[in-house]
Design a protein around this motif. Structure first.
Motif, short mmCIF file in Angstrom:
data_model
loop_
_atom_site.label_atom_id
_atom_site.label_comp_id
_atom_site.label_asym_id
_atom_site.label_seq_id
_atom_site.Cartn_x
_atom_site.Cartn_y
_atom_site.Cartn_z
N GLY A 181 2.78 -3.85 4.34
CA GLY A 181 2.99 -2.41 4.46
C GLY A 181 2.76 -1.85 5.83
O GLY A 181 3.09 -0.71 6.12
N SER A 182 2.20 -2.67 6.75
CA SER A 182 1.89 -2.19 8.10
C SER A 182 2.68 -2.94 9.16
O SER A 182 3.51 -2.37 9.84
CB SER A 182 0.39 -2.32 8.36
N ARG A 183 2.39 -4.24 9.30
CA ARG A 183 3.04 -5.01 10.37
C ARG A 183 3.14 -6.47 9.97
O ARG A 183 2.34 -6.96 9.18
CB ARG A 183 2.23 -4.86 11.66
N ALA A 184 4.11 -7.15 10.54
CA ALA A 184 4.30 -8.57 10.25
C ALA A 184 4.87 -9.28 11.47
O ALA A 184 5.47 -8.66 12.35
CB ALA A 184 5.24 -8.75 9.06
N PRO A 201 0.84 -1.21 0.00
CA PRO A 201 0.00 0.00 0.00
C PRO A 201 0.88 1.26 0.00
O PRO A 201 1.96 1.28 0.59
CB PRO A 201 -0.79 -0.13 1.31
N ARG A 202 0.39 2.27 -0.67
CA ARG A 202 1.09 3.57 -0.76
C ARG A 202 2.45 3.45 -1.44
O ARG A 202 3.31 4.30 -1.29
CB ARG A 202 1.25 4.22 0.63
N GLY A 229 9.07 0.30 5.48
CA GLY A 229 8.83 0.61 6.88
C GLY A 229 7.87 -0.33 7.59
O GLY A 229 7.40 -0.03 8.70
N GLU A 230 7.56 -1.48 7.02
CA GLU A 230 6.67 -2.46 7.65
C GLU A 230 7.28 -2.95 8.97
O GLU A 230 8.41 -3.45 8.99
CB GLU A 230 6.46 -3.64 6.69
N LYS A 231 6.56 -2.79 10.08
CA LYS A 231 7.07 -3.21 11.39
C LYS A 231 7.08 -4.73 11.48
O LYS A 231 6.10 -5.39 11.10
CB LYS A 231 6.21 -2.62 12.51
#
Length: 500
Positions: free
Chosen positions: A228-231, A166-167, A265-267
């Motif tokens: 794109g967010s967290r893993a 995403p983005r 930047g995926e945490k």
């Protein structure tokens, strides 16, 4: 020789075999020959692989009876040119070389280009189907409606919008690293599909950054991503002297930061894997602290109790933390606060106590004692040895025997009631022969109009669970029941053997 030099140049440029180029040229010459002498003739061209000399031949099949006068010849006539001719063989006549006109030359060129393109596509497919699950680097060639065409050097690949982070926006000339998750041979040529959201893409990135993973010392057990967010990634070390989490993080976080940078930047939470499901789930819910875990192996579900102040942390924003933990571990996870768990326990205690009071005709003291000893169903009391029941504080052998007799009598009465109700509803006996289906479940099915094997077979797994109750049957068992109910459909279709 000039022809051979052209073939060599095309083969080098397109990275295909020289013979494939020469075969394309032969087919082009063959097409031109048929255009001159007639398309109904069997005209074949041959290019000498050493000298480059081109020869044109007409083939006639020797037959006893002619069906096609243009491609066949009678044996009698064939023997005039070749006394040793036999039926099934070919009489080959060499034709004079042809001078290609402008139209014929253009047609020949199209044939060569088409055949070379087909050979190039076949080479690309064979190469990249063996590179499935690899990470590749390429350059963005064009972007259309968010779908990115990537030049891999020797082929083109597609990075679809839903496989991008995403983005994440690309423009022509950008370098991109992605994971090959599918290669398909289609009408327009081989299609290579890339992904940057696939869980294995992250695993492959860690393998590139962490030598211990590449060497097999550390193993990645599972990966869960919200791209794109967290893993979350679960790792285990095959060498007790090496900390798997520390090795993946690297000095001052250098290794994990390299992966985070590639993923915009995926945490990433790096979780130690464990053989024990409860321990693994507790680790997966980090950074939340867990007070208690209750497993239900039949339904593959786990109730996790956390302190009140840890609830929002355990669930995460929009349920992200618990969702990723569930994906990582493969368990369905329910998060409860200590207060909610206490209320649920009290409700279960009340329900079980009421059941024993009604079924066994005992007071609430005895019912409470049975519940506190771990009994939850009347069947457990009926099946437990009287000596074991007698060991409960305040019980003796006489009380234990009496409880067992009452439990068995109640179960018999209940079974008779269920059997009568099943017959009233018209549920067939065949339904009861299905594994995992109890008389009580058969009654529930009948009340919903499901009365035969065909009725059960027509259901989907989630429909069956909705009728019986999701706590009563797992998804796996529901699917097993449905497949067993459908078995006679396929038996009816089996071919009957002819009697001897």
């Amino acid at each position: 020789m000039e022809l051979l030099q052209v073939a060599d140049a095309v083969a080098r440029e397109k990275d295909i075999e020289r013979d494939e180029v020469l075969e394309a040229m032969e087919q082009a010459m063959q097409k031109a020959g048929r255009a001159k002498y007639g398309y109904e003739h069997d005209i074949r061209a041959v290019i000498d692989r050493k000298t480059g000399e081109t020869k044109l031949f007409r083939y006639l099949l020797v037959v006893d009876q002619i069906e096609d006068e243009y491609t066949q010849i009678l044996l009698k006539a064939a023997k005039k040119s070749n006394p040793e001719a036999a039926v099934g063989e070919f009489i080959i006549d060499e034709l004079p070389p042809i001078d290609l006109g402008r139209i014929a030359a253009q047609s020949a060129k199209q044939v060569i280009v088409q055949k070379v393109r087909e050979a190039e596509r076949r080479r690309q497919f064979l190469e990249y189907k063996d590179r499935l699950s690899e990470i590749v680097n390429g350059v963005v060639k064009r972007v259309e409606y968010g779908n990115v065409t990537v030049d891999l050097g020797r082929a083109e690949a597609i990075l679809r919008r839903d496989e991008s982070l995403p983005r994440e926006h690309f423009k022509n000339g950008d370098r991109v690293r992605a994971y090959i998750y599918d290669v398909r041979e289609e009408q327009r040529g081989p299609q290579i599909f890339l992904s940057r959201t696939h869980p294995i893409f992250m695993a492959k990135l860690f393998a590139q950054e962490v030598p211990e993973i590449y060497d097999g010392i550390i193993e990645i057990k599972s990966v869960a991503r919200d791209p794109g967010s967290r893993a979350k990634i679960a790792v285990v070390s095959n060498d007790s002297s090496i900390d798997p989490v520390g090795a993946c993080v690297g000095m001052r976080g250098s290794r994990v930061q390299a992966v985070v940078g590639e993923l915009q930047g995926e945490k990433i939470d790096i979780i130690p894997w464990s053989h024990d499901p409860a321990t693994f789930v507790v680790n997966a819910l980090a950074p939340a602290e867990v007070a208690k875990v209750v497993l239900d192996e039949d339904s593959h579900r786990m109730d996790v109790v956390v302190p009140d102040e840890q609830l929002s942390l355990a669930i995460g924003r929009r349920g992200q933390n618990v969702r990723l933990a569930s994906m990582l571990t493969g368990w369905d996870i329910d998060i409860l606060t200590e207060q909610e768990e206490a209320a649920r326990r009290q409700e279960e205690l009340k329900v079980r106590t009421t059941l024993f009071i009604e079924a066994l005709s005992v007071d609430d003291v005895i019912a409470h004692l049975l519940v506190s000893e771990g009994f939850s169903r009347v069947e457990q009391i009926a099946d437990t040895h009287a000596d074991d029941l007698a060991e409960i504080e305040g019980f003796d052998l006489e009380v234990a025997s009496e409880l067992q007799q009452r439990a068995r009598a109640w179960l018999l009465e209940k079974a008779a009631q269920l059997e009568n109700r099943r017959r009233e509803l018209g549920v067939s006996d065949d339904v009861l022969t299905l594994a995992h289906i109890t008389p009580e479940m058969a009654v529930k099915l009948g009340e919903k109009g499901v009365k035969s094997l065909d009725d059960v077979g027509d259901l989907a797994g989630d429909e069956l669970r909705e009728i019986l109750g999701e706590d009563e049957i797992s998804e796996t068992r529901a699917n097993e029941v449905i497949m067993a109910a459908r078995a006679h459909w396929f038996a009816d279709e089996a071919p009957q053997e002819d009697p001897v």
